[in-house]
Enzyme design. Structure first.
Site, short mmCIF file in Angstrom:
data_model
loop_
_atom_site.label_atom_id
_atom_site.label_comp_id
_atom_site.label_asym_id
_atom_site.label_seq_id
_atom_site.Cartn_x
_atom_site.Cartn_y
_atom_site.Cartn_z
N HIS A 1 0.88 -1.19 0.00
CA HIS A 1 0.00 0.00 0.00
C HIS A 1 0.90 1.22 0.00
O HIS A 1 1.68 1.40 0.94
CB HIS A 1 -0.89 0.01 1.25
CG HIS A 1 -1.75 -1.21 1.36
ND1 HIS A 1 -3.05 -1.26 0.92
CD2 HIS A 1 -1.47 -2.45 1.85
CE1 HIS A 1 -3.55 -2.47 1.15
NE2 HIS A 1 -2.61 -3.21 1.70
N GLU B 1 -7.28 -12.45 6.10
CA GLU B 1 -6.24 -11.82 6.93
C GLU B 1 -6.75 -11.94 8.37
O GLU B 1 -6.20 -12.69 9.17
CB GLU B 1 -6.03 -10.36 6.52
CG GLU B 1 -5.01 -9.60 7.37
CD GLU B 1 -4.92 -8.10 7.04
OE1 GLU B 1 -5.87 -7.55 6.43
OE2 GLU B 1 -3.91 -7.47 7.43
N ASP C 1 3.34 -5.13 2.56
CA ASP C 1 2.07 -4.54 3.00
C ASP C 1 2.22 -3.04 3.29
O ASP C 1 1.95 -2.22 2.41
CB ASP C 1 1.53 -5.30 4.22
CG ASP C 1 0.02 -5.24 4.37
OD1 ASP C 1 -0.63 -4.72 3.45
OD2 ASP C 1 -0.51 -5.73 5.39
N1 ADE Z 1 -4.80 -1.21 4.23
C1 ADE Z 1 -3.49 -1.06 4.37
N2 ADE Z 1 -2.96 -2.20 4.86
C2 ADE Z 1 -3.97 -3.08 5.03
C3 ADE Z 1 -4.07 -4.41 5.50
N3 ADE Z 1 -3.02 -5.10 5.91
N4 ADE Z 1 -5.30 -4.98 5.52
C4 ADE Z 1 -6.36 -4.30 5.14
N5 ADE Z 1 -6.32 -3.05 4.69
C5 ADE Z 1 -5.14 -2.44 4.63
ZN ZN Z 2 -2.65 -5.06 2.58
#
Ligand code: ADE
Ligand code: ZN
EC number: 3.5.4.2
Length: 339
Positions: free
Chosen positions: A16, A197, A275
């Protein structure tokens, strides 16, 4: 091992861009844009990065991104990430951006897009890193808001190959976005989604069956569903695993308990990614390194993870072939028999 990992040719598929905002840049941009931060120093910012779950991280992540205001800010953020990625031999990267995190604050979609896209273009010409952009919808907002964001992206669709789904997973199943994803696919976008997740394996099934995803972001909770594991292996649906993130957000109690090695050895196309590296204590090489030492990953397994990263990317078959040949050469020179 550290040098082997750093120089290993690799692709990053779960990153991200807002999650690469280092505290130093947060202060720099706050000053540049006359924004008051709730922190007095860089170390105070880092002290606040003490997460108990996904939501506790998201609260800080969205607050931090408020310093991003101008096109140049998005450019500088992306460029800093690309320089770091180049130093860890990332050869290709697929970057999420969260337009709604900015448009909800009155920043134009175009401002966000142009800054990021220009840096990615420069990343190709000046650093030799190829890239793809993935527009990610915030799943805690409504499907209508996602539709409106998709509309804003349509003029740029030739340079945004895919859409994704992120933010608070629990209670926001993929099914909520089926119609938006149908429309995105009709417009030519590929699809991915964060699933499994924090959310249950059913969300992974929904992402596959309803959103028709090309890969699953995270997906570590697939381990709870043997039928799903078989399906992921059979169809070679990749998982973009983020080891440091999972430990920081308490998805696993420790890196030694992470299931990356098990997933890989089941024959799943697992990949390693960072991430939100600024928040979780490391970029891609640190993620490989932390997993390697805690799980005792062999060079052969590291090779397979890097190979998977190219296979799972949205690159053309020719580009994948070229980069995997580069990886093979690297591993041959590093005295590792080719798989
Ligand atoms: N936005 C940024 N990182 C994230 C993650 N690990 N899970 C969900 N949304 C996110
Ligand atoms: Zn993510």
């Amino acid at each position: 091992m550290e040098k082997f990992i750093r120089d290993l040719p690799k692709a990053e598929l779960h990153l991200h861009i807002e999650g690469t905002l280092e505290p130093e840049m947060m202060f720099e941009l706050a000053q540049r844009n006359n924004i008051d931060l709730p922190y007095k120093s860089v170390s105070e910012v880092r002290d606040a990065y003490n997460f108990t779950d996904l939501q506790s991280f998201l609260d800080i992540y969205y607050q931090g991104s408020e310093v991003l205001q101008k096109e140049q800010d998005f450019y500088d953020l992306t460029w800093a990430y690309l320089e770091k990625a180049a130093s860890q031999n990332v050869r290709h990267t697929e970057i999420f951006f969260d337009p709604q995190c900015h448009t909800s604050r009155g920043i134009a979609f175009e401002t966000v897009y142009q800054g990021i896209y220009q840096a990615l273009q420069d990343g190709q010409t000046k650093l030799g890193i190829s890239s793809n952009l993935i527009l990610s919808f915030l799943r805690d907002l409504s499907a209508e808001e996602a539709f409106a964001t998709l509309e804003q992206a349509l003029p740029y669709k030739d340079t945004i190959p895919a859409v994704g789904l992120d933010s608070a997973e629990q209670g926001n199943p993929p099914s909520k976005f089926k119609e938006v994803f149908d429309r995105a696919q009709a417009e030519g976008f590929l699809t991915v989604a964060h699933a499994g997740e924090e959310g249950p394996p059913e969300y992974i099934w929904e992402a596959i069956n309803l959103l028709k995803v090309s890969r699953i972001d995270h997906g570590v909770r697939s381990m709870e569903d043997p039928e799903l594991l078989d399906y992921l292996v059979d169809k070679q649906i990749p998982l973009t695993v983020c080891p440091l993130s999972n430990v920081e957000l308490k998805v696993f109690d420790s890196m030694a308990k992470h299931n990356l090695k098990k997933l890989l050895n089941l024959g799943i196309c697992a990949t390693v990614n960072s991430d939100d590296p600024s928040y979780f204590g490391g970029y891609i090489a640190e993620n490989y390194q932390a997993a390697q030492s805690a799980l005792d990953l062999t060079k052969q397994e590291l090779y397979q993870l890097a190979k998977n990263s190219f296979q799972a990317s949205f690159l053309s078959p020719e580009s994948k072939h070229k980069l995997i040949a580069e990886l093979d050469d690297y591993c041959r020179i590093a005295d590792l028999a080719k798989a």
